[in-house]
Scaffold this active site. Structure first.
Site, PDB file in Angstrom:
ATOM      1  N   GLU A  93      12.058   7.489   2.852  1.00 28.37           N
ATOM      2  CA  GLU A  93      10.761   6.891   2.852  1.00 28.37           C
ATOM      3  C   GLU A  93       9.780   7.558   1.822  1.00 28.37           C
ATOM      4  O   GLU A  93       9.201   7.171   1.220  1.00 28.37           O
ATOM      5  CB  GLU A  93      10.163   6.794   3.990  1.00 28.37           C
ATOM      6  CG  GLU A  93      11.065   6.166   5.013  1.00 28.37           C
ATOM      7  CD  GLU A  93      12.073   6.738   5.880  1.00 28.37           C
ATOM      8  OE1 GLU A  93      12.042   6.778   7.297  1.00 28.37           O
ATOM      9  OE2 GLU A  93      12.582   7.795   5.174  1.00 28.37           O
ATOM     10  N   CYS A 125       7.929  11.136   8.763  1.00 31.75           N
ATOM     11  CA  CYS A 125       7.863   9.908   7.740  1.00 31.75           C
ATOM     12  C   CYS A 125       6.762   9.027   8.133  1.00 31.75           C
ATOM     13  O   CYS A 125       6.432   8.491   7.301  1.00 31.75           O
ATOM     14  CB  CYS A 125       9.311   9.247   7.506  1.00 31.75           C
ATOM     15  SG  CYS A 125      10.721  10.446   6.880  1.00 31.75           S
ATOM     16  N   ALA A 131      49.275  12.212   3.640  1.00 31.01           N
ATOM     17  CA  ALA A 131      50.117  11.516   2.421  1.00 31.01           C
ATOM     18  C   ALA A 131      51.414  11.111   3.125  1.00 31.01           C
ATOM     19  O   ALA A 131      52.127  12.356   3.254  1.00 31.01           O
ATOM     20  CB  ALA A 131      50.129  12.467   1.417  1.00 31.01           C
ATOM     21  N   SER A 191      56.832  19.125   0.432  1.00 31.92           N
ATOM     22  CA  SER A 191      56.004  18.036   0.452  1.00 31.92           C
ATOM     23  C   SER A 191      55.126  17.785  -0.672  1.00 31.92           C
ATOM     24  O   SER A 191      54.163  17.032  -0.665  1.00 31.92           O
ATOM     25  CB  SER A 191      55.212  18.212   1.693  1.00 31.92           C
ATOM     26  OG  SER A 191      54.369  19.392   1.321  1.00 31.92           O
ATOM     27  N   ARG A 240      36.930  14.950   1.468  1.00 34.53           N
ATOM     28  CA  ARG A 240      36.237  16.080   1.990  1.00 34.53           C
ATOM     29  C   ARG A 240      34.901  16.268   1.591  1.00 34.53           C
ATOM     30  O   ARG A 240      33.986  16.887   2.449  1.00 34.53           O
ATOM     31  CB  ARG A 240      36.975  17.480   1.395  1.00 34.53           C
ATOM     32  CG  ARG A 240      38.466  17.644   1.696  1.00 34.53           C
ATOM     33  CD  ARG A 240      39.076  18.917   1.205  1.00 34.53           C
ATOM     34  NE  ARG A 240      40.708  18.984   1.378  1.00 34.53           N
ATOM     35  CZ  ARG A 240      41.308  19.904   0.990  1.00 34.53           C
ATOM     36  NH1 ARG A 240      40.717  21.091   0.304  1.00 34.53           N
ATOM     37  NH2 ARG A 240      42.497  19.981   1.262  1.00 34.53           N
ATOM     38  N   GLU A 263      43.483  17.271   8.678  1.00 30.43           N
ATOM     39  CA  GLU A 263      44.388  17.060   7.592  1.00 30.43           C
ATOM     40  C   GLU A 263      45.604  17.864   8.127  1.00 30.43           C
ATOM     41  O   GLU A 263      46.348  18.425   7.387  1.00 30.43           O
ATOM     42  CB  GLU A 263      44.025  17.627   6.241  1.00 30.43           C
ATOM     43  CG  GLU A 263      43.024  16.718   5.355  1.00 30.43           C
ATOM     44  CD  GLU A 263      43.062  17.181   3.922  1.00 30.43           C
ATOM     45  OE1 GLU A 263      43.753  17.851   3.603  1.00 30.43           O
ATOM     46  OE2 GLU A 263      41.944  16.833   3.276  1.00 30.43           O
ATOM     47  N   VAL A 277      49.387  18.630  14.742  1.00 30.40           N
ATOM     48  CA  VAL A 277      48.130  18.372  14.833  1.00 30.40           C
ATOM     49  C   VAL A 277      47.680  17.231  15.038  1.00 30.40           C
ATOM     50  O   VAL A 277      46.764  16.716  15.638  1.00 30.40           O
ATOM     51  CB  VAL A 277      47.224  19.376  13.754  1.00 30.40           C
ATOM     52  CG1 VAL A 277      45.765  18.775  13.897  1.00 30.40           C
ATOM     53  CG2 VAL A 277      47.523  20.869  13.960  1.00 30.40           C
ATOM     54  N   GLY A 305      49.474  14.395  15.956  1.00 28.45           N
ATOM     55  CA  GLY A 305      49.833  14.172  17.358  1.00 28.45           C
ATOM     56  C   GLY A 305      48.926  14.397  18.439  1.00 28.45           C
ATOM     57  O   GLY A 305      48.755  13.596  19.418  1.00 28.45           O
TER      58      GLY A 305
END
Length: 366
Positions: free
Chosen positions: A47, A79, A148, A162, A178, A289, A294, A296
């Site tokens: 604003e 504001c 991924a 991986s 991120r 990530e 983790v 799970g």
């Protein structure tokens, strides 16, 4: 209001843990004379930016803003004071502010005779700020899970290879995520196996308040890990009471922050308690990530709000690890249900973006 919402989206990479807000100012003749958005936390609000651009043209005009103007003095002045001083005749708002500290601006505007219209574009405004709304109402961060995978849902081969399942374009999109979250979370196994940096590095976010959260119940994180040696002040290592005093002293001496979290029924970090702790530190959006364990744990605890899975057109097979481990569910009617928000292509890979249905509010924001 559509224009104001589009302006608000420009704050995706900087506004958090404040909401994304856009404002469009129409003068008494119906011409657009000012616009603005909230670029970064601590900076001018939408604003104020719109009023500054309009200058004298604001008097007698209509201000379209995606969120109720604030009525408190936080990092910036209220504001509503600027709106009143500018001589605005009418204010049109998409959504009200659920934060009792900042809300009440519309009532103040009405009190001084400014016409107020609520609810224009409210659904779009709510979706735009759903991550922030979760934090504002519960003080727990919105949780996004990112992975991924291959077509058969694997995140590595049986030998642990991986790098890389997906191509450069998909990996760059993962890094972009991120920039729109306040913190990233991985488990200690990821630190031990990959020694990741876990940094923002695309330069999209103008802020510098970024946190790396490591789940490490017994403090096995090496002192020479990159997340410890590089910018240790941004690293939070969550552990339980089982962590040895020697390891606490070893890691505290490096400058990282150790946070003791209660154990869950399985002797691991209680993720609900972790979210309470992170939310209290102003972390409104958490990007998980982690590996299979983790992910799970977060799915088993039913704490995932949003999913970003990047799928490559290859099949790994065998006994390779899946994207989500943990206990899982016994029956399909107990499965975690999401709806597809968007499917995008990045090179040869697909981004599957899913969000939890609105009626499945695990954090209790109702």
């Amino acid at each position: 209001m559509r224009h104001a919402l589009n302006l608000a989206r420009k704050g995706l990479h900087g506004a958090s843990p404040n909401p994304m807000v856009g404002a469009a100012l129409i003068d008494a003749e119906g011409c657009l004379v000012g616009e603005g958005y909230h670029e970064r936390c601590g900076g001018p609000h939408a604003e104020v930016n719109a009023l500054a651009q309009a200058a004298a043209g604001a008097r007698g005009g209509t201000l379209y803003v995606t969120l109720e103007p604030c009525a408190h003095h936080g990092r910036t002045p209220p504001c509503v004071d600027a709106i009143i001083a500018a001589g605005i005749r009418r204010v049109v708002v998409a959504t009200k502010d659920p934060n009792p500290v900042a809300s009440g601006g519309l009532d103040i505007l009405r009190t001084v005779g400014i016409e107020v219209t609520e609810g224009v574009g409210s659904e779009s405004g709510r979706i735009l700020n759903r991550r922030w709304l979760r934090w504002a109402q519960t003080r727990r961060p919105w949780v996004s899970a990112k992975a991924a995978t291959s077509l058969d849902g694997r995140i590595a081969t049986r030998a642990g290879d991986s790098k890389w399942i997906t191509g450069r374009a998909a990996r760059d999109r993962g890094l972009e995520l991120r920039e729109e979250h306040d913190a990233i979370c991985v488990g200690v196994e990821t630190v031990l196996a990959d020694d990741p940096r876990l940094t923002r590095r695309l330069g999209l976010n103008p802020g510098d308040d970024w946190h790396r959260v490591i789940l490490d119940s017994t403090l096995r994180t090496p002192s020479l890990a990159t997340v410890v040696e590089t910018d240790p002040e941004t690293t939070i290592i969550a552990h339980t009471a089982e962590a040895a005093d020697a390891d606490r002293a070893r890691l505290e001496s490096t400058g990282v922050e150790l946070v003791e979290i209660a154990e869950d029924d399985n002797g691991r970090i209680d993720l609900g308690a972790l979210l309470d702790t992170l939310g209290g530190r102003g972390i409104a959006a958490l990007l998980v990530e982690g590996g299979a364990t983790v992910h799970g744990s977060f799915f088993d605890a039913d704490l995932v709000d949003e999913i970003f899975f990047f799928v490559a057109p290859l099949v790994i097979g065998g006994e390779a690890p899946a994207a989500v481990g943990g206990l899982g569910v016994a029956n399909l009617d107990m499965a975690h249900r999401f709806h597809y928000e968007e499917i995008r292509r990045h090179g040869d890979d697909l981004e599957l973006h899913c969000v939890r249905p609105e009626d499945a509010d695990v954090h209790g924001s109702d």
